[in-house]
Write a protein that holds these residues in place. Sequence first.
Motif, short mmCIF file in Angstrom:
data_model
loop_
_atom_site.label_atom_id
_atom_site.label_comp_id
_atom_site.label_asym_id
_atom_site.label_seq_id
_atom_site.Cartn_x
_atom_site.Cartn_y
_atom_site.Cartn_z
N TYR A 130 0.89 -1.17 0.00
CA TYR A 130 0.00 0.00 0.00
C TYR A 130 0.92 1.22 0.00
O TYR A 130 1.66 1.45 0.95
CB TYR A 130 -0.90 -0.04 1.24
N HIS A 133 0.20 7.05 2.06
CA HIS A 133 -1.10 7.72 2.02
C HIS A 133 -1.47 8.25 3.41
O HIS A 133 -0.85 7.89 4.40
CB HIS A 133 -2.19 6.74 1.56
N ASP A 135 -5.04 8.43 5.86
CA ASP A 135 -6.30 7.68 5.91
C ASP A 135 -7.53 8.55 5.77
O ASP A 135 -8.62 8.04 5.52
CB ASP A 135 -6.39 6.89 7.22
N HIS A 197 1.69 7.05 5.92
CA HIS A 197 2.25 5.72 6.17
C HIS A 197 2.14 4.89 4.90
O HIS A 197 1.36 5.24 4.00
CB HIS A 197 1.56 5.06 7.36
FE LIG Z 1 -3.68 3.61 6.05
#
Ligand SMILES: [Fe+2]
Length: 227
Positions: A130, A133, A135, A197
């Motif tokens: 991932y 980004h 959240d 993160h």
């Molecule tokens: Fe996240």
Amino acid sequence: MTLDFPAGPAPAPFFGENRTATLIEDLATKGWAHATGALPGDLVTSLRDRLEVLFEEGELARARIGRGETETRANSIRQTEIAWLTGEHPAERQFLGGTEALRLEINRALFAGLFEFEAHFARYPAGGHYARHLDAFADRPRDRIVSLVAWLNADWQDGDGGELDVWTGPDDHGHPVATLAPRGGDLLLMMSETIPHAVRATAVPRLGLAGWFRVNPGVGGVLDPAA
Ligand SMILES: [Fe+2]
Ligand SMILES: O=C(O)CCC(=O)C(=O)O
């Protein structure tokens, strides 16, 4: 999916008062807080079993990112499969009891006005990742305030990859301030709007939970560390 907890005995917290206070203080001062061995071992095992059953039964769905992204672009940002917690399974219920206790403590300590919690299981296949980004999305009304990540991996080894990189704030483009192995039972809290993160590519299937404490968007709670 969010759940109402009926009035009754207080939900069982994951850990004692001192540890909870330290975590909340880290969250307020640094914007993130890491706790190793935070979830009881039997809960980690039963949540992992639950996630494995959901996977085997084909109940996990490809996670999406923002609206209107092409599949190719989405794949380059996020490759994982998820299922939202419903609280129907006893392990989910126990986990949600712990997060409910945490919600009440964060509200008490920081006047955060956190209103509810939602969470999903996440399984990253080998190669899953991932990209960096936040959240909480700038184009949405303020709702996700505090993020919680709990990992469920039984025997994580150096070299398995899948570490979580954490930065100190949106303008921090240097080396991550922390690189955390996704060890079963460890937990991370982050301020959803300010702590970038990323999940590094994992070499083996990687299991965990991600959840968000939210405010009622109509109310717009404020978490003020100075309060
Ligand atoms: Fe996240
Ligand atoms: O699985 C993780 O370690 C983090 C997942 C994450 O950042 C998210 O789901 O928003």
